[in-house]
Design an enzyme around this catalytic site. Structure first.
Site, PDB file in Angstrom:
ATOM      1  N   ASP A 251      92.397   8.574  68.660  1.00 47.23           N
ATOM      2  CA  ASP A 251      91.034   8.740  69.139  1.00 47.23           C
ATOM      3  C   ASP A 251      90.168   7.495  68.847  1.00 47.23           C
ATOM      4  OD1 ASP A 251      89.194  10.846  70.196  1.00 47.23           O
ATOM      5  OD2 ASP A 251      88.117  10.453  68.334  1.00 47.23           O
TER       6      ASP A 251
ATOM      7  N   GLU B 290      93.209   5.328  72.277  1.00 47.05           N
ATOM      8  CA  GLU B 290      92.072   5.462  73.196  1.00 47.05           C
ATOM      9  C   GLU B 290      91.103   4.345  72.831  1.00 47.05           C
ATOM     10  OE1 GLU B 290      88.654   8.716  74.394  1.00 47.05           O
ATOM     11  OE2 GLU B 290      89.038   8.216  72.318  1.00 47.05           O
TER      12      GLU B 290
ATOM     13  N   HIS C  97      90.879  15.636  78.877  1.00 48.07           N
ATOM     14  CA  HIS C  97      89.904  16.655  78.459  1.00 48.07           C
ATOM     15  C   HIS C  97      88.476  16.118  78.427  1.00 48.07           C
ATOM     16  CE1 HIS C  97      90.788  14.157  75.103  1.00 48.07           C
ATOM     17  NE2 HIS C  97      89.725  14.619  74.467  1.00 48.07           N
ATOM     18  N   ASP C  98      88.283  14.819  78.698  1.00 48.87           N
ATOM     19  CA  ASP C  98      86.938  14.227  78.681  1.00 48.87           C
ATOM     20  C   ASP C  98      86.439  13.884  80.079  1.00 48.87           C
ATOM     21  OD1 ASP C  98      86.757  14.216  75.895  1.00 48.87           O
ATOM     22  OD2 ASP C  98      87.642  12.227  75.728  1.00 48.87           O
TER      23      ASP C  98
HETATM   24  C1  NOJ Z   1      87.278  10.890  72.243  1.00 47.81           C
HETATM   25  C2  NOJ Z   1      87.790  12.270  72.450  1.00 47.81           C
HETATM   26  O1  NOJ Z   1      88.707  12.277  73.507  1.00 47.81           O
HETATM   27  C3  NOJ Z   1      86.584  13.137  72.710  1.00 47.81           C
HETATM   28  O2  NOJ Z   1      86.931  14.411  73.180  1.00 47.81           O
HETATM   29  C4  NOJ Z   1      85.769  13.202  71.446  1.00 47.81           C
HETATM   30  O3  NOJ Z   1      84.578  13.902  71.686  1.00 47.81           O
HETATM   31  C5  NOJ Z   1      85.420  11.817  70.935  1.00 47.81           C
HETATM   32  N1  NOJ Z   1      86.499  10.888  71.035  1.00 47.81           N
HETATM   33  C6  NOJ Z   1      84.993  11.874  69.496  1.00 47.81           C
HETATM   34  O4  NOJ Z   1      86.098  12.175  68.675  1.00 47.81           O
END
Ligand code: NOJ
Length: 593
Positions: free
Chosen positions: A233, A287, A357-358
């Site tokens: 993350d 990420e 999921h984002d």
């Molecule tokens: C990226 C994650 O994919 C997201 O869902 C999250 O809210 C943020 N990082 C903070 O951890």
């Protein structure tokens, strides 16, 4: 794929060297390249959002036994690796990205014994498991933070980033990704702490060697339990400059130029690599919100500490002048240009994703809800014929679409809710209704609605009340129907997985863009030694006739298309012997001799 096939030894196969002059827009091709075979390059990854996948205990929330129950489904789809979003102990302020215990499973999802059974059952099927690593921040309910905020002398105080502030208030003008300032004042210790996300997600202090030690031990603990890797993350945000400069206030995320790829990031990641990752045959995908193709090598180039990264260029193409707040029409040439840049100019291996999921659902964003099935299968063809490892997000293989959210009360997404509330508080907007269409389009809850298993109540996801509403289209779009229909999106994904397995050029072949400026057709070849595949994608709701340079339709053999079997589609169309005619959202993969 059977496990022994996963163990493909790394073998060098030389197909020449890569051109140093890859041109961006023309897709200037790599004339040749060394093929470095690795199991994770040949894999298909399936992302599971456990909360919304399958509920077995009727509490309306998906759980680990629910994933185990569906492993035959994953097998049938043909996936090789599963990535699950966080299932750790957490107060769930940000859907589990706020971890309060890195070594415990949240009871809502099951027990550690359930998790062990999941790992074992996946491995029995030859499917690997990667977990989410969230180490930029913890929850404010983590033991470390609870101690840290007791006093400045506490042994855990320096696990987090504290600052006394300035006369004007917070130490910098940095903002949180979820709206509002990134600093929160703590009355007890009389200082501000940094939170780049929600105020319940304090940032860890990576300058502190004890923090790094704790994280490496925790990662090792999971590897020793048998996991196959981590999705990491916001891994590019770990290092913050200690002089805390203000950020450019015109940036959507104020301060990103300072904390994105901060001063010590290389050092931290190579230490993590040497201390932990190097000891395991694992897959790591970072990420990286701030990384462009020019600095990607430092993270995941051939000598980088990670294997792959998720960049954000294609998922911000539709961001307007005010970023998240404005939607901009993207066009196909610029979409091609982004992908072509990453295909040809990045020396590492691409992680290919169109959603997660984002992000919103891909049919609603890059496709066309009015041509749901065709645009879903076109996007599938694109994802599975690019160079890199494809990531499929749950429900994408059914052609799921966005949800018609109507009120703020229906939303759980900390980002959408946070942004709207901060804008209301700052008098930028008066109420949710003003931004309803925008939020509907953007909210991360679009991909978090329950997986649609059948036409039964709650789409077969739960016998209770689902934590987020089920998409009203579930009677039409669900696993049961998709499996039964030979022309479904699901079965097309299966065909693509099989095609990729059979055609090495679709995995390792060079990518060469054709027709860079064409407004409707995305065309490219994938070439490995003497094998060449041609991919033609009509990103339009109308018919498009196109001439492809140096390709005569009669010399192209159709391998797969989303309008039917090869027998239905002769190489030439509509009597034009030198051109191809593609129907709305038609996708075709040809073999060229
Ligand atoms: C990226 C994650 O994919 C997201 O869902 C999250 O809210 C943020 N990082 C903070 O951890």
């Amino acid at each position: 794929m059977a496990d022994d096939q996963h163990q493909t030894p790394t073998e060098q196969q030389t197909a020449g060297h890569r051109s140093p002059h890859a041109e961006e827009h023309t897709g200037g091709q790599q004339s040749s390249m060394a093929v470095d075979r690795t199991w994770w390059k040949e894999a298909i990854v399936y992302q599971i959002y456990p909360r919304s996948f399958n509920d077995t205990d009727g509490d309306g929330i998906g759980d680990i036994p629910g994933i185990i129950e569906k492993l035959d489904y994953l097998d049938e789809l043909g996936v090789d690796i599963v990535w699950i979003n966080p299932v750790y102990e957490s107060p769930l302020a940000d859907a589990g990205y706020d971890i309060s215990d890195y070594r415990a499973i949240h009871p809502q999802y099951g027990t550690m014994a359930d998790w062990e059974r999941l790992l074992e059952s996946l491995h029995e099927r030859g499917i690997r498991l990667i977990m989410d690593l969230v180490v930029n921040h913890t929850s404010d309910e983590h033991f470390w933070f609870r101690q840290a905020r007791k006093s400045c002398d506490n042994e855990y105080h320096d696990y987090y980033i504290w600052h006394p502030g300035t006369e004007e208030g917070p130490p910098t003008n940095w903002t949180s990704a979820f709206g509002g300032p990134a600093w929160e004042y703590d009355e007890v210790v009389g200082k501000y702490y940094l939170h780049l996300f929600d105020e319940k997600q304090p940032d860890l202090n990576w300058e502190n060697p004890e923090v790094r030690e704790e994280i490496y031990e925790m990662m090792t603990w999971w590897f020793e339990k048998g996991i196959d890797g981590f999705r990491m993350d916001v891994i590019d945000l770990l290092s913050k400059p200690r002089d805390f400069p203000d950020g450019d206030p015109s940036q959507e995320w104020v301060g990103i130029e300072h904390f994105g790829g901060g001063p010590r990031i290389d050092e931290y990641l190579s230490e993590m690599h040497d201390r932990v990752l190097d000891k395991y045959d694992c897959l790591t995908v970072g990420e990286t919100v701030s990384v462009g193709v020019d600095d990607a090598d430092q993270y995941a180039g051939p000598a980088g500490p990670l294997d792959m990264l998720f960049h954000f260029e294609h998922v911000t193409l539709d961001y307007g002048k005010q970023g998240w707040w404005t939607v901009r029409d993207w066009d196909l040439p610029e979409f091609k240009s982004v992908f072509t840049r990453w295909q040809n100019q990045f020396d590492g291996w691409n992680a290919l994703y169109l959603t997660n999921h984002d992000q919103p659902r891909i049919v609603s964003r890059f496709g066309d809800e009015a041509h749901r099935r065709k645009s879903a299968t076109l996007l599938a063809t694109f994802l599975l014929t690019l160079r890199g490892t494809p990531f499929i997000y749950q429900g994408q293989e059914l052609g799921m679409t966005n949800y018609p959210f109507d009120s703020l009360a229906e939303l759980h997404d900390a980002q959408a809710v946070g942004n709207v509330q901060s804008a209301i508080e700052a008098d930028v907007i008066e109420n949710f209704e003003e931004v309803r269409d925008l939020v509907r389009y953007r909210t991360r809850d679009n991909t978090r609605t329950p997986m649609q298993w059948s036409g039964e109540a709650n789409a077969g996801f739960t016998t209770g009340d689902p934590w987020l509403p089920v998409n009203p289209d579930y009677e039409k779009v669900n696993v049961e129907r998709e499996r039964a229909d030979p022309d479904s999106v699901f079965n097309f994904y299966r065909d693509l997985v099989a095609l990729r397995d059979e055609h090495d050029e679709l995995v390792y072949g060079e990518y060469h863009l054709l027709l860079p400026d064409h407004e409707r057709i995305y065309a490219y070849t994938r070439t490995l030694e003497d094998r060449c595949a041609l991919v033609l994608l009509n990103f339009a709701a109308g018919k498009t006739t196109v001439t492809v340079p140096d390709v005569t339709p009669s010399a192209a053999e159709l391998l797969l298309g989303n309008y039917g079997t090869p027998a239905d589609l002769p190489g030439t169309q509509c009597g034009h012997h030198d051109s191809f005619t593609l129907r709305p959202y038609e996708a075709r993969v040809y073999r060229l001799d």
